[in-house]
Design a protein around this motif. Sequence first.
Motif, PDB file in Angstrom:
ATOM      1  N   LEU A 126     -41.454 -55.406  15.765  1.00  0.00           N
ATOM      2  CA  LEU A 126     -41.362 -56.865  15.767  1.00  0.00           C
ATOM      3  C   LEU A 126     -40.269 -57.331  14.812  1.00  0.00           C
ATOM      4  O   LEU A 126     -40.157 -56.840  13.692  1.00  0.00           O
ATOM      5  CB  LEU A 126     -42.700 -57.479  15.344  1.00  0.00           C
ATOM      6  N   ARG A 127     -39.480 -58.255  15.272  1.00  0.00           N
ATOM      7  CA  ARG A 127     -38.456 -58.876  14.426  1.00  0.00           C
ATOM      8  C   ARG A 127     -38.284 -60.314  14.899  1.00  0.00           C
ATOM      9  O   ARG A 127     -38.322 -60.605  16.089  1.00  0.00           O
ATOM     10  CB  ARG A 127     -37.129 -58.111  14.490  1.00  0.00           C
ATOM     11  N   GLU A 128     -38.113 -61.199  13.957  1.00  0.00           N
ATOM     12  CA  GLU A 128     -37.989 -62.611  14.291  1.00  0.00           C
ATOM     13  C   GLU A 128     -36.680 -62.900  15.024  1.00  0.00           C
ATOM     14  O   GLU A 128     -35.668 -62.226  14.767  1.00  0.00           O
ATOM     15  CB  GLU A 128     -38.085 -63.448  13.015  1.00  0.00           C
ATOM     16  N   PRO A 129     -36.694 -63.882  15.955  1.00  0.00           N
ATOM     17  CA  PRO A 129     -37.806 -64.780  16.277  1.00  0.00           C
ATOM     18  C   PRO A 129     -38.838 -64.114  17.189  1.00  0.00           C
ATOM     19  O   PRO A 129     -38.484 -63.334  18.078  1.00  0.00           O
ATOM     20  CB  PRO A 129     -37.109 -65.934  16.998  1.00  0.00           C
ATOM     21  N   GLY A 162     -41.862 -69.640  32.064  1.00  0.00           N
ATOM     22  CA  GLY A 162     -40.726 -70.256  31.379  1.00  0.00           C
ATOM     23  C   GLY A 162     -41.030 -70.440  29.902  1.00  0.00           C
ATOM     24  O   GLY A 162     -42.043 -69.961  29.376  1.00  0.00           O
ATOM     25  N   LEU A 163     -40.149 -71.168  29.226  1.00  0.00           N
ATOM     26  CA  LEU A 163     -40.291 -71.371  27.783  1.00  0.00           C
ATOM     27  C   LEU A 163     -41.559 -72.139  27.436  1.00  0.00           C
ATOM     28  O   LEU A 163     -42.098 -71.995  26.341  1.00  0.00           O
ATOM     29  CB  LEU A 163     -39.065 -72.124  27.249  1.00  0.00           C
ATOM     30  N   LYS A 164     -42.053 -72.946  28.402  1.00  0.00           N
ATOM     31  CA  LYS A 164     -43.276 -73.716  28.135  1.00  0.00           C
ATOM     32  C   LYS A 164     -44.491 -72.811  27.991  1.00  0.00           C
ATOM     33  O   LYS A 164     -45.523 -73.229  27.438  1.00  0.00           O
ATOM     34  CB  LYS A 164     -43.515 -74.721  29.259  1.00  0.00           C
ATOM     35  N   ASP A 165     -44.399 -71.577  28.496  1.00  0.00           N
ATOM     36  CA  ASP A 165     -45.512 -70.627  28.394  1.00  0.00           C
ATOM     37  C   ASP A 165     -45.393 -69.743  27.161  1.00  0.00           C
ATOM     38  O   ASP A 165     -46.181 -68.812  26.992  1.00  0.00           O
ATOM     39  CB  ASP A 165     -45.568 -69.745  29.650  1.00  0.00           C
ATOM     40  N   MET A 166     -44.392 -69.994  26.321  1.00  0.00           N
ATOM     41  CA  MET A 166     -44.212 -69.247  25.073  1.00  0.00           C
ATOM     42  C   MET A 166     -44.479 -70.170  23.888  1.00  0.00           C
ATOM     43  O   MET A 166     -44.132 -71.353  23.925  1.00  0.00           O
ATOM     44  CB  MET A 166     -42.783 -68.705  24.948  1.00  0.00           C
ATOM     45  N   ILE A 167     -45.095 -69.630  22.857  1.00  0.00           N
ATOM     46  CA  ILE A 167     -45.365 -70.390  21.640  1.00  0.00           C
ATOM     47  C   ILE A 167     -44.609 -69.727  20.495  1.00  0.00           C
ATOM     48  O   ILE A 167     -44.851 -68.559  20.174  1.00  0.00           O
ATOM     49  CB  ILE A 167     -46.870 -70.416  21.335  1.00  0.00           C
ATOM     50  N   ASN A 168     -43.655 -70.439  19.926  1.00  0.00           N
ATOM     51  CA  ASN A 168     -42.890 -69.907  18.802  1.00  0.00           C
ATOM     52  C   ASN A 168     -43.795 -69.759  17.581  1.00  0.00           C
ATOM     53  O   ASN A 168     -44.565 -70.683  17.255  1.00  0.00           O
ATOM     54  CB  ASN A 168     -41.716 -70.831  18.470  1.00  0.00           C
ATOM     55  N   ILE A 169     -43.721 -68.615  16.930  1.00  0.00           N
ATOM     56  CA  ILE A 169     -44.576 -68.360  15.775  1.00  0.00           C
ATOM     57  C   ILE A 169     -43.723 -68.014  14.560  1.00  0.00           C
ATOM     58  O   ILE A 169     -42.566 -67.618  14.686  1.00  0.00           O
ATOM     59  CB  ILE A 169     -45.587 -67.227  16.046  1.00  0.00           C
TER      60      ILE A 169
END
Length: 343
Positions: A126-129, A162-169
């Motif tokens: 894992l690496r950001e973002p 799409g991007l709407k199904d991803m949550i930035n953490i």
Amino acid sequence: MQLQIFVRSPTHRTLTVNLESTQTLTLRHLKSSLLPNPQSISSFYFALNGKPLSDSTLLPNPEITHLSTLSLLPRISGGGGDGGATGAESRDCYLKMYAEKKPDKIDLNEKRLGKWLNCALSYEPLREPCVIDKLGNIFNKEALVEAMLGKKLPKEFRHIKGLKDMINIKLSMIPGEKSDAVDGAKFQCPITGLEFNGKYKFFALKNCGHIVSAKALKEVKSSACLVCHEEFVESDKMVINGSEEEVVALRERMEEEKAKTTMEKKKKRGIDVVDGKDCGKLEGNGKLDNGKKLSNGGVKKFRALDVAPANATKEVYASIFTSSKKTDFKETYMCRSLPLGRN
């Protein structure tokens, strides 16, 4: 500028190696500095993301970048065709294969670490973002977006459209003095300091994206994020890498949100929806063309019999609006103009 890389030993301990950018070393030099017995140097090799590397590989290079993780693995005797591993397979593929044949022999600790320390799609560290989906799986955002654009998402991740199904953490990095922790964790709870390695439950807060441990949320009762103090509600909490029951609950929530969004879109387009089903397009007065509104809010389908004149024969009147009349005769496949019983 220093180059910092991590080396995972065959005993699953993680070592930190700091190199000056002006130094030019090979992996053989690095191996000899880590192995006390010079005779055992040829019995081990380095791998990056499951790919074997030559001992002559120089450090640094474009492939091995800052904060990369190298695995020091023992060589397996034997050539091709003897059933041995080539070293080219990813660790996750090997674990799946081994789990199917000998489920009692699989290293559960290794499986747990692979799920919490690596991207669920590419299996890279894992690496950001980083992002999560609505089922609590965690990804490297770059790998997920590339797979989505190339239409290469596996079946289990095709709910991501799409991007709407991803949550930035936002993951909290362990300070440098703790980066060589046992289990190889690189992230932690910013409140309690618990390591992000699968031993503890973690939640993502959808409104702000911070990742905090369940212990922190339990001990500090608050309706605001403990990191950025942004307000959240209970439905904003999403468990990371949850149990089977928790994933089922998240999937049900995802389906409910999807159905609700679809219904709202249909209503905006003027489509009447009753019990989740389309009833046709509404006119300005809320009724269908030639239709009658029902008491439950639905719309009754137009039937000629319902509007026949008082003195008219209903069957005759209805025949004006229909193309044919039902009969008890069945046509043959040889000639449809000769029904049985008429020839």
